[in-house]
Design a protein around this motif. Structure first.
Motif, PDB file in Angstrom:
ATOM      1  N   VAL A  64      20.273  32.293 -71.469  1.00 24.88           N
ATOM      2  CA  VAL A  64      21.137  32.933 -70.281  1.00 24.88           C
ATOM      3  C   VAL A  64      20.410  34.350 -70.041  1.00 24.88           C
ATOM      4  O   VAL A  64      20.481  34.686 -68.856  1.00 24.88           O
ATOM      5  CB  VAL A  64      22.525  33.378 -71.263  1.00 24.88           C
ATOM      6  CG1 VAL A  64      23.370  34.266 -70.231  1.00 24.88           C
ATOM      7  CG2 VAL A  64      23.496  32.070 -71.655  1.00 24.88           C
ATOM      8  N   LEU A  65      19.718  35.186 -71.057  1.00 18.30           N
ATOM      9  CA  LEU A  65      19.230  36.418 -70.610  1.00 18.30           C
ATOM     10  C   LEU A  65      18.089  36.063 -69.455  1.00 18.30           C
ATOM     11  O   LEU A  65      17.615  36.693 -68.860  1.00 18.30           O
ATOM     12  CB  LEU A  65      18.673  36.921 -71.849  1.00 18.30           C
ATOM     13  CG  LEU A  65      19.944  37.598 -72.595  1.00 18.30           C
ATOM     14  CD1 LEU A  65      19.195  37.849 -74.353  1.00 18.30           C
ATOM     15  CD2 LEU A  65      20.349  38.935 -71.974  1.00 18.30           C
ATOM     16  N   ARG A  66      17.209  34.911 -70.167  1.00 22.82           N
ATOM     17  CA  ARG A  66      15.793  34.581 -69.086  1.00 22.82           C
ATOM     18  C   ARG A  66      16.585  34.353 -67.620  1.00 22.82           C
ATOM     19  O   ARG A  66      15.918  34.625 -66.820  1.00 22.82           O
ATOM     20  CB  ARG A  66      15.364  33.393 -69.865  1.00 22.82           C
ATOM     21  CG  ARG A  66      13.976  33.102 -69.054  1.00 22.82           C
ATOM     22  CD  ARG A  66      13.426  31.868 -69.602  1.00 22.82           C
ATOM     23  NE  ARG A  66      14.077  30.616 -69.389  1.00 22.82           N
ATOM     24  CZ  ARG A  66      14.070  30.102 -67.933  1.00 22.82           C
ATOM     25  NH1 ARG A  66      13.544  30.462 -67.010  1.00 22.82           N
ATOM     26  NH2 ARG A  66      14.859  28.980 -67.809  1.00 22.82           N
ATOM     27  N   ARG A  67      17.742  33.381 -67.535  1.00 14.85           N
ATOM     28  CA  ARG A  67      17.975  32.966 -66.231  1.00 14.85           C
ATOM     29  C   ARG A  67      18.752  34.078 -65.665  1.00 14.85           C
ATOM     30  O   ARG A  67      18.816  34.259 -64.312  1.00 14.85           O
ATOM     31  CB  ARG A  67      18.635  31.776 -66.506  1.00 14.85           C
ATOM     32  CG  ARG A  67      17.819  30.703 -66.800  1.00 14.85           C
ATOM     33  CD  ARG A  67      18.922  29.284 -67.264  1.00 14.85           C
ATOM     34  NE  ARG A  67      19.636  28.836 -66.028  1.00 14.85           N
ATOM     35  CZ  ARG A  67      20.535  27.882 -66.381  1.00 14.85           C
ATOM     36  NH1 ARG A  67      20.467  27.238 -67.378  1.00 14.85           N
ATOM     37  NH2 ARG A  67      21.232  27.186 -65.324  1.00 14.85           N
ATOM     38  N   CYS A  68      19.181  35.251 -66.345  1.00 16.53           N
ATOM     39  CA  CYS A  68      19.711  36.387 -65.757  1.00 16.53           C
ATOM     40  C   CYS A  68      19.060  37.490 -65.659  1.00 16.53           C
ATOM     41  O   CYS A  68      19.450  38.434 -65.107  1.00 16.53           O
ATOM     42  CB  CYS A  68      21.197  36.618 -66.214  1.00 16.53           C
ATOM     43  SG  CYS A  68      22.450  35.362 -66.276  1.00 16.53           S
ATOM     44  N   ALA A  69      17.809  37.442 -65.710  1.00 13.54           N
ATOM     45  CA  ALA A  69      16.953  38.816 -65.858  1.00 13.54           C
ATOM     46  C   ALA A  69      16.797  39.282 -64.373  1.00 13.54           C
ATOM     47  O   ALA A  69      16.826  40.609 -64.460  1.00 13.54           O
ATOM     48  CB  ALA A  69      15.632  38.079 -66.183  1.00 13.54           C
ATOM     49  N   PRO A  70      16.943  38.656 -63.297  1.00 16.04           N
ATOM     50  CA  PRO A  70      16.971  39.310 -61.911  1.00 16.04           C
ATOM     51  C   PRO A  70      18.178  40.410 -61.826  1.00 16.04           C
ATOM     52  O   PRO A  70      18.054  41.388 -61.328  1.00 16.04           O
ATOM     53  CB  PRO A  70      17.075  38.229 -60.887  1.00 16.04           C
ATOM     54  CG  PRO A  70      16.347  37.235 -61.577  1.00 16.04           C
ATOM     55  CD  PRO A  70      16.667  37.242 -63.014  1.00 16.04           C
ATOM     56  N   LEU A  71      19.398  39.979 -62.485  1.00 21.35           N
ATOM     57  CA  LEU A  71      20.502  40.652 -62.544  1.00 21.35           C
ATOM     58  C   LEU A  71      20.405  41.855 -63.399  1.00 21.35           C
ATOM     59  O   LEU A  71      21.151  43.010 -63.048  1.00 21.35           O
ATOM     60  CB  LEU A  71      21.557  39.736 -62.803  1.00 21.35           C
ATOM     61  CG  LEU A  71      21.991  38.410 -61.984  1.00 21.35           C
ATOM     62  CD1 LEU A  71      23.310  37.818 -62.603  1.00 21.35           C
ATOM     63  CD2 LEU A  71      21.920  39.000 -60.614  1.00 21.35           C
ATOM     64  N   MET A  72      19.502  42.066 -64.300  1.00 20.37           N
ATOM     65  CA  MET A  72      19.663  42.927 -64.974  1.00 20.37           C
ATOM     66  C   MET A  72      18.357  44.074 -64.684  1.00 20.37           C
ATOM     67  O   MET A  72      18.524  45.301 -64.857  1.00 20.37           O
ATOM     68  CB  MET A  72      18.849  42.532 -66.484  1.00 20.37           C
ATOM     69  CG  MET A  72      19.736  41.674 -67.451  1.00 20.37           C
ATOM     70  SD  MET A  72      19.072  41.443 -69.066  1.00 20.37           S
ATOM     71  CE  MET A  72      18.183  39.737 -68.787  1.00 20.37           C
ATOM     72  N   GLY A  73      17.606  43.696 -63.751  1.00 23.48           N
ATOM     73  CA  GLY A  73      16.685  44.280 -63.163  1.00 23.48           C
ATOM     74  C   GLY A  73      16.912  45.285 -61.892  1.00 23.48           C
ATOM     75  O   GLY A  73      16.146  46.082 -61.462  1.00 23.48           O
TER      76      GLY A  73
END
Length: 231
Positions: free
Chosen positions: A80-89
């Protein structure tokens, strides 16, 4: 996004949260404990039970904080974190992740922190402390259960970070959960109850773990897990 709701008598701060956990009863319990928005300031805007659902819901709702279980169908919290990485950045309104798991194993904690989570708390946490942790993560703080904070610091301070374990990587997240419980001495029936699966499914997972690790019985499996500090 923080709102001042003094005029309505509610909490001054508000935070939008998504719950990600494959156990529906647990999600219901967390929602009941922290989702009373007028009292806690926490607004639960979505739920998900596996990796694909989580990515879809998080992308659609853009919460400020995601409560993320580590072990999920479809690849686990790390996926989940890998696929949502753009949202974290994103600079504005980043989505921040707080792991909420029954596991306190080092590999689980380090894995999600390296994946980008801002904190890790175990499911023994109280509702009040969980609300406080959510707001702290929303504000950019790192939050850990007290017992976990020490070895997280040690792991990231060490220059000899744990190498990739190819044997362990062959196991699915569910197989790792079963492995850990077997190594802790749980009976098949107890594991089935804890993971909300059938005894037959537990037996299938154990067979798969033994085959993948080329082990013969649960005693060898326990020694294998203990040697890797997975218990």
């Amino acid at each position: 996004m923080t709102e001042n709701t003094e005029a309505t008598g509610g909490p001054e701060r508000r935070v939008r949260v998504v719950l990600v956990d494959d156990h529906r009863m647990f999600r219901t319990g967390v929602q009941a404990e922290i989702g009373r928005t007028e009292e806690t300031g926490v607004e639960v805007v979505g739920e998900a039970a596996d990796v694909d659902q989580a990515v879809t819901v998080i992308t659609a709702t853009r919460p400020e904080v995601v409560l993320l279980d580590v072990h999920l169908p479809g690849g686990g919290g790390v996926e989940v974190l890998r696929r949502c990485a753009p949202l974290m950045g994103t600079v504005e309104d980043p989505v921040r992740f707080l792991a909420l798991s029954v596991s306190d194993a080092a590999e689980d904690v380090i894995g999600v922190i390296r994946g980008g989570a801002r904190g890790y708390v175990t499911k023994t946490i109280t509702g009040t402390d969980l609300v406080d942790s959510i707001f702290r993560v929303q504000e950019g703080d790192a939050v850990f259960s007290p017992r976990l904070a020490g070895f997280v610091l040690d792991a990231f301070a060490s220059t000899d970070a744990p190498p990739v374990d190819e044997d362990l990587d062959r196991l699915t997240q569910r197989e790792r959960e079963v492995l850990r419980l077997i190594a802790r001495g749980y009976a098949y029936k107890e594991i089935a109850k804890q993971l909300f699966i059938s005894v037959k499914t537990v037996e299938s997972h154990v067979s798969a773990v033994l085959r993948k690790l080329q082990l013969s019985n649960r005693h060898e499996l326990t020694r294998w897990a203990t040697a890797r500090r997975l218990v």
